[in-house]
Structures are given as C-alpha cells and as structure tokens.
Motif scaffolding. Structure first.
Motif: not given
Ligand code: GLY
Ligand code: AMP
Length: 428
Positions: A215, A217, A229, A272, A288, A290, A292-295
């Motif tokens: 990512d 950040k 994010g 994650f 995490n 869930r 990752g976003d944007p990963e």
């Molecule tokens: N890109 C980091 C996250 O989804 O927490």
C-alpha cells in the motif's frame, strides 16, 4: 449461486468484479454498494450496520454466500448473527474479530504464539503511560508508536516525531478523542524497515496466503504528508522475497493457524497481516480481519480462477480443496481522491472520462461515488481505484496512469509514484 457483498468501497467493488466472473454465480448483490458497483451488482439499500436486516435479506433472497468487506460489522458480530440463522458467511465471528478490534488482544495473541512483533506495553491510565514514554525517550529512543486499543477508522496510531507530540497524542487518547477505543493504549517500539501487506485465507483448518502487495499510506508522493486509508497499491511486493516468504509462513502464518486452533477461534475469512520487513526479517505491525483496501484491488486483478468457489470453500471449512490461480503479471491500482483528503473535502462534483478510462483496458473500481441527476459524482474521500495489469510492473504503472489521465473531477488528485518502490527493488 447468489452472493451478497457487504460494503461500499473500492474493496467491495474489486470483490464484486471477481465474483461476477465466477461461472457458478447467477447473481451478485451488494449492500449498500455505490454508483460503480451498481453496474456489476444489484445494490441493496441496507447499511453495513444493520446486521439483522442483512440476514433477513440473505434468507429472503436465497443468498448462498455473504462476503463481509469492512471491519465494523465483523467486530459487531455479523458472523454470529448469520451463523445463528444457518446462513453461510465469509468472515470471523465477533470474538475472533478482536484480532483487529483490540490491539491489546492481538498483541497478547502474537506473544502467546511466538509471532515476531514490536515490543509493547499496554496502559489504562495516562500517568503510567506518560511515564513509560518519558523513559523510552530517556533510554535513547527517537520515536515511539502510540496506538488506541480499539477501532479508530485508521486514525488511532501515532508514530511520534518528538516526546511532546507523543505526550499530546496520548492525552488525546485518554481525553476521549477516539471515544472508548482510546481508554486503553499500547505503546510500541518503532520498527524501521519497509512495509508490505500479506492477506491470507484461513478456515481454521488451513491457511493459504494470497499474492503479496504493498500500500502507499501517505497522501503525497515520496511518502510525504499525513496517513490515509491508502492512495494506491501494487502486487507483488518485491520486498517480500522468497526468503521473506518462508519466514512469513514459518514464523507468522503457521503459528497464527496454530493459535486459532488452540484458542478455538471461529475464523473463516481473511487475516490481513501488516508487516514491516526489518533487515530481511518480517515483523507484524497489525492484524486486520478483512481484505486490505486498496491492496485487494491489484490482488484481484491478478486472480485468474473462480473467486466464488474459493470464498465459499473458506466459509465451508474446506479451504484445503480450493484452487488459487494467479497470473505472474504485476498489477497496480492508483487511487483518485477528493481535493483536501484526508482532511475535509467537498462532494458532488461530476466525474468525467470514466468510459474513456475503461476503453484503455484499465478497470476502474469505485469507492466514494454516487449518482446525482444522471451523473456520477464524488461522494467520499477516496473516490476511484484505477487498476491495470501488465507484463512488467512498468507496463502496469504506465497503463494505470494512462487511464487515470482520462478522468477528471473538481479537486480530484492522485499520487504519481504508485509502484515506484517496486521498481527500485527490481533495479537493485
Ligand atoms: N490499506 C490499508 C487497510 O486496508 O487497512
Ligand atoms: P496499525 O494500525 O497498527 O497498522 O498502524 C498504522 C501504521 O502505523 C502502520 O501501517 C505503520 O505505518 C505504522 N506503524 C504501526 N506500528 C508501527 C511500529 N511498531 N513501528 C513503526 N511503524 C508502525
């Protein structure tokens, strides 16, 4: 098969995009979705916090699998609600979701199962925490990392630049800036290295990593400015070499699975793992529960198998039978954000050039978009994720920016160096 995706960001659009391609899927729903997701799925007007309503919808519409995107409903127990009603769902239950929802819970799990991570101490009162920070500085540390224990929408972590700044952030935590999430605080040693994101599917019996990603950040080029994010991502992350992968498996993922089994956690979803590679050795920064976003955007661009089948097997505890098919081609996703993000920004500006961008072969994932009087407008901080795949990382980057340059909206901006770090590694 009918599938319901819960959420409304770029992550959910990338998941919907893959699920729609699955030969076994008849219909994809997304609750609540966004203006772009609406082109690939039927959007349902239920918000992510309405757990019983989501379960009612899944039951009434014969949903075969519900995939939960964001952390908040997982930490609120959406999986428990669905399980109680016999509805198939991808994600950990409320207890297991504490791996993300409580940094203290996660740290205790890592220590118990010998997973490498930063040295840390937990505090529930400001005076003792402040004393600890002063001691760290007196002992020669030039930075400490302060983390609010609970969910704080990505804002609950400070990597301090000075003792004064550390103490001020600490005061904010105990003063209620993050509500209940800051009533407990972790103070960690600051790790120096390069970050990467490891997403691994886990059904309690098996753990299988997806391809690596990284990512970006910070909001501005060269990792300047405040944290966001995520302003863009690429996959694979060359910092995760074969040697680093074997350490990740041996020291992180296998002990994680062992811990899940020992603690009898109900974990049928994705873990994650945010890692810092320090002198070739991966250490865990955070868990995490869930994607990752944007990963997940570049990761989905590289997936060439049946994504529904994979996620359904995770939810059924049969991950061992799943077939993960990956392309060797790298992928990149560049985030277009609203002017002012991650601070305040204005919404409702018409976005032009989306069709022209798609015509280049790029896939544009929508995050904060809405439909207004027939036009697609910006409606959130992160607006779009423009993604492309190439034979080389260079080609993927060039194709992504070619598409980015077709798109415009008032105030909209992006980083211009997404993927540059990957190139630096390859030039070494
Ligand atoms: N890109 C980091 C996250 O989804 O927490
Ligand atoms: P977290 O929510 O724990 O991932 O923290 C958010 C970000 O803070 C991470 O992605 C890192 O950039 C940074 N960070 C967290 N923990 C540490 C640490 N121990 N050392 C250095 N940076 C950290």
């Amino acid at each position: 098969m009918n599938v319901l995706v819960v959420g409304s960001g770029g992550r959910e659009h990338a998941l919907v995009w893959q699920l729609k391609k699955s030969p076994s899927v008849t219909k994809v729903y997304c609750a609540p979705g966004n203006a772009g997701i609406a082109a690939d799925a039927e959007c349902v007007g239920i918000s992510v916090g309405e757990l019983e309503k989501l379960a009612d919808f899944a039951a009434a519409n014969k949903i075969d699998l519900t995939v939960v995107g964001p952390e908040a409903p997982l930490c609120d127990g959406i999986v428990d609600v669905f399980n109680a009603r016999g509805l198939a769902v991808f994600g950990p239950d409320k207890y297991a979701a504490q791996l993300e929802g409580s940094k203290d819970f996660a740290k205790a799990f890592m220590l118990k199962y010998g997973i490498p991570t930063a040295r840390a101490a937990t505090f529930t009162d400001e005076a003792s925490a402040a004393e600890y920070i002063r001691k760290e500085y007196a002992n020669g540390e030039s930075s400490v990392v302060i983390k609010a224990d609970g969910l704080a929408a990505g804002k609950g972590v400070l990597v301090s630049e000075s003792e004064e700044q550390a103490l001020e952030f600490l005061h904010g935590c105990f003063d209620g800036v993050f509500g209940e999430a800051g009533a407990k605080v972790l103070i960690e040693e600051c790790l120096i290295g390069e970050e990467a994101s490891i997403l691994a599917l886990c059904d309690g019996n098996t753990i299988v990593p997806l391809v690596s990603s990284q990512d970006h950040k910070r909001v501005f080029d060269d990792d300047k400015g405040p944290n966001t994010g995520g302003m863009g991502a690429y996959s694979p992350a060359p910092v995760v070499t074969e040697e680093v992968w074997s350490l990740i498996n041996e020291e992180i993922l296998n002990p994680f699975l062992y811990g899940v089994q020992q603690e009898k956690l109900n974990f049928k979803g994705v873990i994650f793992v945010g890692i810092m590679v320090c002198d070739g050795k991966p250490k865990v920064l955070e868990f995490n529960v869930r994607f990752g976003d944007p990963e997940i955007q570049p990761v989905m661009r590289r997936f060439d198998g049946d994504w529904y089948d994979v996620l359904a097997k995770v939810a059924a505890g049969k991950l061992e039978e799943a077939d993960l098919v990956w392309s060797d081609d790298p992928a990149v996703s560049v985030v277009l954000a609203s002017g002012g993000y991650p601070g305040s920004y204005t919404k409702g500006h018409v976005i032009t050039g989306l069709d022209e961008a798609a015509a280049t072969g790029a896939v544009v994932f929508h995050a904060g978009t809405a439909l207004k009087e027939g036009n697609i407008v910006n409606a959130g901080g992160r607006v779009l994720g423009v993604s492309a795949r190439g034979v080389t990382i260079d080609e993927a980057i060039q194709k992504a920016y070619e598409a980015v340059d077709k798109i415009a909206f008032e105030g909209g901006f992006c980083r211009r160096d997404i993927g540059a770090k990957a190139k630096k590694h390859l030039q070494k």
